[in-house]
Design a protein around this motif. Structure first.
Motif, PDB file in Angstrom:
ATOM      1  N   LEU A 270       0.837  -1.194   0.000  1.00 43.01           N
ATOM      2  CA  LEU A 270       0.000   0.000   0.000  1.00 43.01           C
ATOM      3  C   LEU A 270       0.873   1.246   0.000  1.00 43.01           C
ATOM      4  O   LEU A 270       1.815   1.356   0.772  1.00 43.01           O
ATOM      5  N   ILE A 271       0.568   2.176  -0.843  1.00 43.97           N
ATOM      6  CA  ILE A 271       1.296   3.439  -0.912  1.00 43.97           C
ATOM      7  C   ILE A 271       0.318   4.569  -0.650  1.00 43.97           C
ATOM      8  O   ILE A 271      -0.617   4.775  -1.430  1.00 43.97           O
ATOM      9  N   ASP A 272       0.502   5.315   0.444  1.00 41.60           N
ATOM     10  CA  ASP A 272      -0.401   6.430   0.705  1.00 41.60           C
ATOM     11  C   ASP A 272       0.103   7.679  -0.010  1.00 41.60           C
ATOM     12  O   ASP A 272       1.143   7.673  -0.662  1.00 41.60           O
ATOM     13  N   GLU A 273      -0.635   8.764   0.119  1.00 42.28           N
ATOM     14  CA  GLU A 273      -0.302  10.002  -0.598  1.00 42.28           C
ATOM     15  C   GLU A 273       1.084  10.512  -0.204  1.00 42.28           C
ATOM     16  O   GLU A 273       1.856  10.965  -1.038  1.00 42.28           O
ATOM     17  N   LYS A 274       1.384  10.443   1.080  1.00 42.65           N
ATOM     18  CA  LYS A 274       2.673  10.954   1.554  1.00 42.65           C
ATOM     19  C   LYS A 274       3.828  10.141   0.988  1.00 42.65           C
ATOM     20  O   LYS A 274       4.832  10.690   0.533  1.00 42.65           O
ATOM     21  N   ALA A 275       3.674   8.803   1.024  1.00 40.61           N
ATOM     22  CA  ALA A 275       4.725   7.947   0.482  1.00 40.61           C
ATOM     23  C   ALA A 275       4.868   8.128  -1.023  1.00 40.61           C
ATOM     24  O   ALA A 275       5.976   8.131  -1.555  1.00 40.61           O
ATOM     25  N   ALA A 276       3.740   8.277  -1.719  1.00 42.54           N
ATOM     26  CA  ALA A 276       3.779   8.460  -3.177  1.00 42.54           C
ATOM     27  C   ALA A 276       4.541   9.723  -3.550  1.00 42.54           C
ATOM     28  O   ALA A 276       5.263   9.763  -4.548  1.00 42.54           O
ATOM     29  N   ALA A 277       4.388  10.766  -2.735  1.00 40.33           N
ATOM     30  CA  ALA A 277       5.072  12.037  -3.019  1.00 40.33           C
ATOM     31  C   ALA A 277       6.578  11.890  -2.895  1.00 40.33           C
ATOM     32  O   ALA A 277       7.340  12.627  -3.536  1.00 40.33           O
ATOM     33  N   LYS A 278       7.035  10.930  -2.095  1.00 42.32           N
ATOM     34  CA  LYS A 278       8.474  10.749  -1.883  1.00 42.32           C
ATOM     35  C   LYS A 278       9.090   9.775  -2.878  1.00 42.32           C
ATOM     36  O   LYS A 278      10.311   9.656  -2.942  1.00 42.32           O
ATOM     37  N   MET A 279       8.266   9.072  -3.625  1.00 43.29           N
ATOM     38  CA  MET A 279       8.775   8.000  -4.464  1.00 43.29           C
ATOM     39  C   MET A 279       9.762   8.485  -5.524  1.00 43.29           C
ATOM     40  O   MET A 279      10.781   7.849  -5.780  1.00 43.29           O
ATOM     41  N   TYR A 280       9.462   9.640  -6.136  1.00 46.42           N
ATOM     42  CA  TYR A 280      10.340  10.117  -7.209  1.00 46.42           C
ATOM     43  C   TYR A 280      11.730  10.420  -6.662  1.00 46.42           C
ATOM     44  O   TYR A 280      12.751  10.071  -7.279  1.00 46.42           O
ATOM     45  N   SER A 281      11.787  11.062  -5.483  1.00 45.49           N
ATOM     46  CA  SER A 281      13.078  11.354  -4.866  1.00 45.49           C
ATOM     47  C   SER A 281      13.820  10.070  -4.535  1.00 45.49           C
ATOM     48  O   SER A 281      15.047   9.980  -4.675  1.00 45.49           O
ATOM     49  N   TYR A 282      13.070   9.058  -4.089  1.00 46.83           N
ATOM     50  CA  TYR A 282      13.690   7.778  -3.769  1.00 46.83           C
ATOM     51  C   TYR A 282      14.261   7.132  -5.032  1.00 46.83           C
ATOM     52  O   TYR A 282      15.335   6.525  -5.001  1.00 46.83           O
ATOM     53  N   MET A 283      13.549   7.264  -6.159  1.00 43.57           N
ATOM     54  CA  MET A 283      14.053   6.722  -7.413  1.00 43.57           C
ATOM     55  C   MET A 283      15.353   7.399  -7.811  1.00 43.57           C
ATOM     56  O   MET A 283      16.301   6.754  -8.267  1.00 43.57           O
ATOM     57  N   GLU A 284      15.407   8.720  -7.638  1.00 48.28           N
ATOM     58  CA  GLU A 284      16.636   9.445  -7.960  1.00 48.28           C
ATOM     59  C   GLU A 284      17.801   8.958  -7.110  1.00 48.28           C
ATOM     60  O   GLU A 284      18.921   8.790  -7.599  1.00 48.28           O
ATOM     61  N   LEU A 285      17.560   8.740  -5.822  1.00 51.96           N
ATOM     62  CA  LEU A 285      18.613   8.305  -4.916  1.00 51.96           C
ATOM     63  C   LEU A 285      19.150   6.934  -5.285  1.00 51.96           C
ATOM     64  O   LEU A 285      20.347   6.676  -5.163  1.00 51.96           O
ATOM     65  N   ASN A 286      18.286   6.039  -5.748  1.00 49.41           N
ATOM     66  CA  ASN A 286      18.674   4.648  -5.938  1.00 49.41           C
ATOM     67  C   ASN A 286      18.944   4.258  -7.382  1.00 49.41           C
ATOM     68  O   ASN A 286      19.525   3.192  -7.630  1.00 49.41           O
ATOM     69  N   PHE A 287      18.514   5.082  -8.336  1.00 46.22           N
ATOM     70  CA  PHE A 287      18.750   4.756  -9.748  1.00 46.22           C
ATOM     71  C   PHE A 287      19.425   5.889 -10.520  1.00 46.22           C
ATOM     72  O   PHE A 287      19.653   5.764 -11.715  1.00 46.22           O
ATOM     73  N   GLY A 288      19.743   6.983  -9.841  1.00 48.08           N
ATOM     74  CA  GLY A 288      20.377   8.119 -10.507  1.00 48.08           C
ATOM     75  C   GLY A 288      19.352   9.099 -11.047  1.00 48.08           C
ATOM     76  O   GLY A 288      18.194   8.760 -11.273  1.00 48.08           O
ATOM     77  N   ARG A 289      19.789  10.334 -11.242  1.00 52.41           N
ATOM     78  CA  ARG A 289      18.895  11.359 -11.777  1.00 52.41           C
ATOM     79  C   ARG A 289      18.443  10.999 -13.195  1.00 52.41           C
ATOM     80  O   ARG A 289      19.166  10.352 -13.942  1.00 52.41           O
ATOM     81  N   SER A 290      17.273  11.445 -13.552  1.00 46.67           N
ATOM     82  CA  SER A 290      16.756  11.192 -14.890  1.00 46.67           C
ATOM     83  C   SER A 290      17.389  12.162 -15.887  1.00 46.67           C
ATOM     84  O   SER A 290      17.667  13.314 -15.561  1.00 46.67           O
ATOM     85  N   TYR A 291      17.626  11.678 -17.108  1.00 47.94           N
ATOM     86  CA  TYR A 291      18.123  12.558 -18.167  1.00 47.94           C
ATOM     87  C   TYR A 291      16.980  13.275 -18.876  1.00 47.94           C
ATOM     88  O   TYR A 291      17.199  14.104 -19.751  1.00 47.94           O
ATOM     89  N   MET A 292      15.761  12.953 -18.495  1.00 43.27           N
ATOM     90  CA  MET A 292      14.585  13.508 -19.148  1.00 43.27           C
ATOM     91  C   MET A 292      13.867  14.451 -18.191  1.00 43.27           C
ATOM     92  O   MET A 292      13.748  14.169 -16.992  1.00 43.27           O
ATOM     93  N   ALA A 293      13.396  15.576 -18.697  1.00 47.57           N
ATOM     94  CA  ALA A 293      12.655  16.524 -17.874  1.00 47.57           C
ATOM     95  C   ALA A 293      11.389  15.875 -17.333  1.00 47.57           C
ATOM     96  O   ALA A 293      10.789  15.012 -17.981  1.00 47.57           O
ATOM     97  N   LYS A 294      10.978  16.297 -16.145  1.00 46.62           N
ATOM     98  CA  LYS A 294       9.809  15.695 -15.512  1.00 46.62           C
ATOM     99  C   LYS A 294       8.571  15.816 -16.398  1.00 46.62           C
ATOM    100  O   LYS A 294       7.782  14.880 -16.510  1.00 46.62           O
ATOM    101  N   ARG A 295       8.408  16.954 -17.025  1.00 46.15           N
ATOM    102  CA  ARG A 295       7.224  17.164 -17.862  1.00 46.15           C
ATOM    103  C   ARG A 295       7.217  16.192 -19.039  1.00 46.15           C
ATOM    104  O   ARG A 295       6.172  15.630 -19.389  1.00 46.15           O
ATOM    105  N   GLU A 296       8.387  15.967 -19.642  1.00 46.25           N
ATOM    106  CA  GLU A 296       8.478  15.040 -20.764  1.00 46.25           C
ATOM    107  C   GLU A 296       8.163  13.612 -20.305  1.00 46.25           C
ATOM    108  O   GLU A 296       7.483  12.860 -21.002  1.00 46.25           O
ATOM    109  N   GLN A 297       8.654  13.251 -19.114  1.00 51.33           N
ATOM    110  CA  GLN A 297       8.343  11.930 -18.574  1.00 51.33           C
ATOM    111  C   GLN A 297       6.854  11.775 -18.298  1.00 51.33           C
ATOM    112  O   GLN A 297       6.265  10.727 -18.556  1.00 51.33           O
ATOM    113  N   GLU A 298       6.251  12.829 -17.756  1.00 46.94           N
ATOM    114  CA  GLU A 298       4.813  12.786 -17.469  1.00 46.94           C
ATOM    115  C   GLU A 298       4.010  12.596 -18.749  1.00 46.94           C
ATOM    116  O   GLU A 298       3.020  11.860 -18.780  1.00 46.94           O
TER     117      GLU A 298
END
Length: 608
Positions: A270-298
């Motif tokens: 289960l992922i609540d709203e608070k945890a979901a908001a942190k997920m992107y930052s967690y992805m950056e920490l564990n897989f590296g920054r994205s080379y694509m702008a957030k808007r383009e990814q969205e």
């Protein structure tokens, strides 16, 4: 009063919580730091709460607290007892943080001594019942009164812990004082193995094996039994946060028998709203920054994450080694596995060179044959003089003309997609070697190619790019950074890379997928989730096969290269049909793949 010098007055409830948090933020210099503070004990001893807040801020400031907490989680996963492990970790964190913050803030030593005095007064009996507790007593008495002797094992342990007070910042060569954090980890590990479980290394492995545990393995473990509170989000993330806050306090936890009964276990993540908001930052920490702008990814997510992949997300990165947020435990693991790949490549350099040469030559011959004209007998075209004798002598003279057919000289673009899930861990270096052979042979023949691996963590499918289409050949060496982890949502990954390939101008398009034929992803229920169906078994195989057929219908030639166990061959056949290659031995890789590519390249242009 002393605590006023830290900006905290004797108050309770929300006011105390806010002021303790402000104290922690002031010490750490990081106002995004979100850690649970011990407000309850503030009423019993404000000094313990104040010192905990100071220590949490200091540890977060001078060390990589996330790397340290991840080590503890991995150690517990490998079989360590949580309570003695965290008690030893608490002392090491205290020693490593104390002197560095005391040099800046003269009031810290007195605050620490008052906190220690209160702890000895309130918890002496409980602490003296265990070896870690007796070490804690000796550690605090050493601060208050100096070395008072005691049993040799306890004295030696305190001496080793106090050595951490002399850790120096590494001149910012590594973010978050990476080396200092590793020193703390080594000390905790050595203390636990020598004091608590002398057979730990024999049964579970040394520190290197502990740190090599993957997030995929951690995520599959049931952490519910270790949680102190009701499960309200991803249990691994919840336990990680719990461990993060536990190691920065010296207060005694209640005995096991006084703890509240645990809630019933949930069957989904289960992922609540608070945890979901942190997920992107967690992805950056564990897989590296994205080379694509957030808007383009969205925008890509809106267009591609549909059907079976609703409520999923795509994350595009070049990997944690290429673009890290910080050099944390995941960075260290990735660097270590890259080094293993490098050694494996070095040990097999002759076989790799032979395979590259063989496959490259096969591709060159196939491309040359495509450009050669082909002559066929016809009823119209250029007359063939040697056949004119048939006129008047035969009732049906047949085809007396010759027509020259030229094959399409279409250019090609190739995508190599590699399954980067944890199930590939045992053959990680071999898979990287196969992808490298393919990439080298294609690059030598000047065929544009893109190389991407994929894995899925939470609801993110991570697309790690190793090389762009028109990059120089040297970029193929980045395949040494191929690391496996987590799950795999093959259908979404094929859809994403196919979308990129279809945008190329080349008439001929080929997708080569290196996978084990086992698409598998967990259930992730975000707020308002609409697709809770687990992605594994026949459901996942059918979805992946559908994406392959869809691409073929759009003119893309899709070839599967099977990298799994022979027992999984049936799933691979369902996904790729007749167009898949099973490589039993790396020495025959070039020969087998060349046969399939030759057939693709020499087909009539109508197939492209």
């Amino acid at each position: 009063m002393l605590y006023n010098s830290f900006g905290v007055e004797d108050s309770a409830g929300e006011e105390a919580k806010n002021r303790l948090r402000n104290l922690m933020w002031t010490i750490s210099g990081d106002y995004s730091l979100d850690t649970k503070l011990d407000v309850e004990s503030y009423e019993r001893s404000k000094y313990i709460s104040l010192y905990d807040a100071v220590k949490q801020g200091a540890f977060a400031r001078f060390y990589d607290k996330n790397a340290f907490a991840l080590y503890l989680v991995k150690k517990v996963y490998c079989g360590a007892e949580e309570r003695p492990l965290t008690e030893l970790a608490q002392l090491c964190v205290d020693a490593a943080s104390y002197r560095r913050i005391a040099e800046e803030r003269p009031g810290v030593p007195e605050l620490r001594n008052r906190a220690f005095s209160d702890l000895l007064e309130h918890s002496f009996h409980r602490m003296s019942a265990t070896l870690p507790g007796r070490i804690k007593i000796a550690f605090m008495k050493n601060s208050l009164y100096g070395d008072e002797g005691g049993e040799k094992q306890v004295r030696e342990s305190v001496r080793r812990i106090l050595e951490l007070e002399n850790l120096n910042q590494n001149d910012n060569e590594e973010p978050e004082n990476f080396h200092g954090t590793q020193d703390i980890i080594r000390t905790v590990d050595a203390l636990y193995n020598s004091l608590i479980d002398k057979g730990f290394e024999r049964k579970h492995g040394a520190l290197e094996q502990v740190l090599s545990v993957t997030l995929e393995e951690l995520k599959e473990f049931d952490w519910g039994d270790f949680l102190q509170e009701e499960i309200s989000e991803d249990v691994l993330a919840q336990y990680f946060n719990q461990m993060n806050q536990t190691v920065t306090t010296l207060r005694e936890e209640p005995d096991e028998e006084t703890k509240q009964p645990k809630p019933a276990k949930r069957q989904v993540v289960l992922i609540d709203e608070k945890a979901a908001a942190k997920m992107y930052s967690y992805m950056e920490l564990n897989f590296g920054r994205s080379y694509m702008a957030k808007r383009e990814q969205e925008q890509k997510n809106l267009r591609l994450c549909r059907g079976a992949h609703s409520d999923c997300s795509l994350y595009f990165t070049e990997g944690i080694l290429e673009n890290p947020v910080q050099k944390n435990a995941q960075y260290v693991n990735a660097r270590r596995y890259a080094e293993k790949n490098k050694i494996h490549f070095q040990n097999n350099r002759n076989r790799i060179a032979r395979n590259v040469e063989q496959l490259s030559d096969e591709l060159r011959r196939s491309l040359n044959r495509r450009s050669e004209p082909e002559r066929q007998a016809a009823y119209a075209g250029a007359i063939v003089p040697r056949l004119l004798w048939k006129i008047g002598r035969m009732e049906e003279p047949g085809r007396l003309f010759e027509k020259t057919l030229r094959r399409s000289n279409a250019e090609f673009a190739v995508d190599i997609l590699i399954d980067g899930s944890g199930s590939q861990r045992d053959r990680q270096s071999d898979v990287a070697m196969q992808a490298y052979i393919l990439a080298e042979a294609l690059a030598i023949n000047h065929i544009p190619l893109q190389i991407t691996s994929f894995c899925t963590f939470w609801d993110y499918t991570v697309m790690q790019r190793f090389r762009e289409y028109d990059a120089p050949r040297e970029e193929n060496r980045r395949l040494l950074n191929y690391v496996t982890s987590s799950n795999n949502r093959d259908g979404l990954a094929i859809r994403a890379v196919g979308d990129s390939l279809l945008q190329r101008e080349e008439e001929g398009k080929i997708l080569i997928v290196l996978s084990d034929g086992k698409p598998n992803d967990i259930i992730v229920n975000r707020p308002n989730s609409r697709n809770p169906r687990p992605y594994y078994g026949d459901y996942a195989v059918r979805d992946t096969a559908y994406e392959v057929r869809k691409l073929r219908g759009q003119g893309v030639c899709v070839l599967g290269v099977f990298t799994g166990k022979e027992t999984e061959l049936m799933a691979e056949k369902k996904i790729f049909g007749k167009d898949f290659a099973y490589i039993r031995d790396i020495s025959g890789f070039a020969r087998v793949v060349a046969r399939y590519l030759r057939r693709l390249l020499e087909e009539d242009s109508a197939n492209f």
